[in-house]
Write a protein that holds these residues in place. Structure first.
Motif, PDB file in Angstrom:
ATOM      1  N   CYS A  36      -3.597  -3.712   8.451  1.00  0.00           N
ATOM      2  CA  CYS A  36      -3.951  -4.922   9.184  1.00  0.00           C
ATOM      3  C   CYS A  36      -2.786  -5.345  10.075  1.00  0.00           C
ATOM      4  O   CYS A  36      -1.682  -4.817   9.956  1.00  0.00           O
ATOM      5  CB  CYS A  36      -4.282  -6.054   8.210  1.00  0.00           C
ATOM      6  SG  CYS A  36      -2.893  -6.504   7.141  1.00  0.00           S
ATOM      7  N   ASP A  71     -10.254 -12.842  -0.187  1.00  0.00           N
ATOM      8  CA  ASP A  71      -9.491 -11.609   0.062  1.00  0.00           C
ATOM      9  C   ASP A  71      -8.342 -11.466  -0.922  1.00  0.00           C
ATOM     10  O   ASP A  71      -8.063 -10.367  -1.419  1.00  0.00           O
ATOM     11  CB  ASP A  71      -8.910 -11.607   1.478  1.00  0.00           C
ATOM     12  CG  ASP A  71      -9.961 -11.557   2.571  1.00  0.00           C
ATOM     13  OD1 ASP A  71     -11.159 -11.451   2.253  1.00  0.00           O
ATOM     14  OD2 ASP A  71      -9.581 -11.631   3.754  1.00  0.00           O
ATOM     15  N   SER A 129     -15.857  -5.578   1.789  1.00  0.00           N
ATOM     16  CA  SER A 129     -15.649  -4.211   2.276  1.00  0.00           C
ATOM     17  C   SER A 129     -14.741  -3.430   1.335  1.00  0.00           C
ATOM     18  O   SER A 129     -14.978  -2.244   1.058  1.00  0.00           O
ATOM     19  CB  SER A 129     -15.035  -4.236   3.684  1.00  0.00           C
ATOM     20  OG  SER A 129     -15.876  -4.885   4.608  1.00  0.00           O
ATOM     21  N   ILE A 135     -16.192  -7.949  11.741  1.00  0.00           N
ATOM     22  CA  ILE A 135     -15.638  -7.890  13.091  1.00  0.00           C
ATOM     23  C   ILE A 135     -16.757  -7.717  14.115  1.00  0.00           C
ATOM     24  O   ILE A 135     -16.703  -8.277  15.209  1.00  0.00           O
ATOM     25  CB  ILE A 135     -14.623  -6.731  13.192  1.00  0.00           C
ATOM     26  CG1 ILE A 135     -13.349  -7.069  12.404  1.00  0.00           C
ATOM     27  CG2 ILE A 135     -14.277  -6.419  14.644  1.00  0.00           C
ATOM     28  CD1 ILE A 135     -12.354  -5.932  12.321  1.00  0.00           C
ATOM     29  N   ILE A 139      -7.104  -3.986  16.600  1.00  0.00           N
ATOM     30  CA  ILE A 139      -8.050  -3.286  15.728  1.00  0.00           C
ATOM     31  C   ILE A 139      -7.969  -1.773  15.963  1.00  0.00           C
ATOM     32  O   ILE A 139      -7.974  -0.978  15.022  1.00  0.00           O
ATOM     33  CB  ILE A 139      -9.483  -3.810  15.960  1.00  0.00           C
ATOM     34  CG1 ILE A 139      -9.628  -5.231  15.395  1.00  0.00           C
ATOM     35  CG2 ILE A 139     -10.517  -2.889  15.309  1.00  0.00           C
ATOM     36  CD1 ILE A 139     -10.889  -5.931  15.823  1.00  0.00           C
ATOM     37  N   THR A 181     -17.056  -8.970   4.734  1.00  0.00           N
ATOM     38  CA  THR A 181     -15.697  -9.446   4.951  1.00  0.00           C
ATOM     39  C   THR A 181     -14.704  -8.426   4.395  1.00  0.00           C
ATOM     40  O   THR A 181     -15.088  -7.383   3.850  1.00  0.00           O
ATOM     41  CB  THR A 181     -15.479 -10.773   4.225  1.00  0.00           C
ATOM     42  OG1 THR A 181     -15.676 -10.551   2.813  1.00  0.00           O
ATOM     43  CG2 THR A 181     -16.443 -11.846   4.713  1.00  0.00           C
ATOM     44  N   VAL A 182     -13.423  -8.745   4.500  1.00  0.00           N
ATOM     45  CA  VAL A 182     -12.388  -7.892   3.912  1.00  0.00           C
ATOM     46  C   VAL A 182     -12.660  -7.691   2.425  1.00  0.00           C
ATOM     47  O   VAL A 182     -12.645  -6.569   1.916  1.00  0.00           O
ATOM     48  CB  VAL A 182     -10.991  -8.497   4.140  1.00  0.00           C
ATOM     49  CG1 VAL A 182      -9.936  -7.763   3.317  1.00  0.00           C
ATOM     50  CG2 VAL A 182     -10.620  -8.437   5.619  1.00  0.00           C
ATOM     51  N   THR A 209      -8.664  -3.316   9.032  1.00  0.00           N
ATOM     52  CA  THR A 209      -9.266  -4.546   9.547  1.00  0.00           C
ATOM     53  C   THR A 209      -8.366  -5.097  10.643  1.00  0.00           C
ATOM     54  O   THR A 209      -7.363  -4.482  11.018  1.00  0.00           O
ATOM     55  CB  THR A 209      -9.448  -5.576   8.413  1.00  0.00           C
ATOM     56  OG1 THR A 209     -10.110  -6.736   8.936  1.00  0.00           O
ATOM     57  CG2 THR A 209      -8.121  -5.988   7.807  1.00  0.00           C
ATOM     58  N   GLU A 236     -14.728  -2.688   8.140  1.00  0.00           N
ATOM     59  CA  GLU A 236     -15.589  -3.826   7.833  1.00  0.00           C
ATOM     60  C   GLU A 236     -16.584  -4.069   8.961  1.00  0.00           C
ATOM     61  O   GLU A 236     -16.407  -3.573  10.075  1.00  0.00           O
ATOM     62  CB  GLU A 236     -14.754  -5.080   7.593  1.00  0.00           C
ATOM     63  CG  GLU A 236     -14.031  -5.582   8.814  1.00  0.00           C
ATOM     64  CD  GLU A 236     -13.379  -6.938   8.597  1.00  0.00           C
ATOM     65  OE1 GLU A 236     -14.043  -7.830   8.064  1.00  0.00           O
ATOM     66  OE2 GLU A 236     -12.209  -7.091   8.980  1.00  0.00           O
TER      67      GLU A 236
END
Length: 303
Positions: A155, A142, A109, A28, A286, A105-106, A123, A25
């Motif tokens: 994640c 999300d 993406s 970030i 990350i 965003t999540v 992410t 994404e």
């Protein structure tokens, strides 16, 4: 579709030769870290994916196009841009039509990753049900994307500002499995622990890849959450972080900050309150997630 989607040469080559891809994404980059640390971290994360046998596909909206894979110059330009809009599913058509830049965003993406048939996405932490949802009805987009988009999401659990119990209940209702990688406990972003278990603990990457194949081969649409705890040396104390988050949430409420502006505000405030330690933790998790995602993509692609 060609009017709206642009692939980097690296991603196009990966698609041509059937190489494993990992979606990344761009929120970030513009909302998770300050410049130039954001660009430096983004480049390092991309290289980690390459070093573990996969091809990175950083996703963003730029120049009226959905970019699947950013060049080094585009990454620099995007990371140093001002006025980039935080882009979820609802914002996509507006941003493309107006040619305004959007950090995906999540949810956005994942939508684009699925469009490009990329099955692994990484992410920092997912969104979910916010605290006080009974009054605000603040639930991240999300969660709906997880229910309908067949992409594995690597994640470090969910953001600690959320109601983790309600978030996991929502995922259960939508049929989204939560898989703990070498853990029985659902992590909470900066911390390795929470009061909540995962659905399944899986210690082997090949087994996770097989679970994804079975799920999607059976027509069970939707995501799987791969919960990968932050590396232990960077993990922060759960009680300490809970206190900081509670204080920062109270400040945000008093300032009238809510909705999609809450998360970037909270990340910035927690970074200030921890003297920058939360930023170090954010970068570390990350990178750890990118490594796991690359290994998972390679395993999934190999069978």
């Amino acid at each position: 579709m060609r009017r709206y989607v642009s692939y980097s040469e690296e991603v196009k080559e990966a698609m041509k030769y059937g190489k494993p891809l990992v979606a990344l994404e761009s929120t970030i980059i513009t909302y998770g870290m300050p410049y130039p640390e954001n660009v430096k971290a983004a480049r390092e994360v991309q290289q980690i994916v390459r070093d573990h046998g996969a091809v990175p596909a950083t996703i963003a909206i730029m120049d009226g196009k959905i970019k699947i894979g950013l060049t080094d110059d585009e990454l620099e330009r995007f990371g140093d841009s001002k006025g980039v809009i935080k882009a979820s599913r609802r914002d996509i058509s507006y941003l493309i039509a107006t040619k305004k830049p959007g950090a995906t965003t999540v949810a956005a993406s994942m939508f684009f990753a699925d469009l490009a048939r990329i099955r692994v996405f990484t992410t920092g932490a997912i969104g979910g049900v916010h605290r006080g949802v009974e009054q605000t009805m603040d639930i991240s987009a999300d969660l709906e994307e997880f229910a309908r988009t067949s992409v594995a999401v690597v994640c470090s659990g969910a953001k600690s500002i959320l109601d983790l119990g309600k978030t996991l209940e929502y995922l259960e209702t939508k049929g989204v499995p939560v898989i703990g990688y070498q853990t029985d406990i659902f992590p909470a972003f900066y911390t390795r622990n929470s009061a909540h278990p995962v659905d399944y603990r899986v210690d082997e990457i090949d087994m996770m890849a097989e679970m994804l194949r079975v799920k999607w081969n059976l027509g069970l649409e939707g995501s799987a959450i791969i919960a990968n705890p932050i590396p232990e040396e960077y993990a922060m104390d759960q009680e300490y972080m809970d206190g900081l988050v509670s204080d920062a949430l109270k400040e945000a409420e008093e300032m009238g900050i809510s909705g999609k502006n809450l998360t970037p505000h909270m990340l910035k405030r927690v970074q200030e309150m921890t003297g920058g330690k939360s930023l170090e933790a954010n970068i570390a998790l990350i990178k750890s997630n990118a490594e796991l995602a690359a290994k998972l993509a390679v395993s999934f692609n190999g069978n």
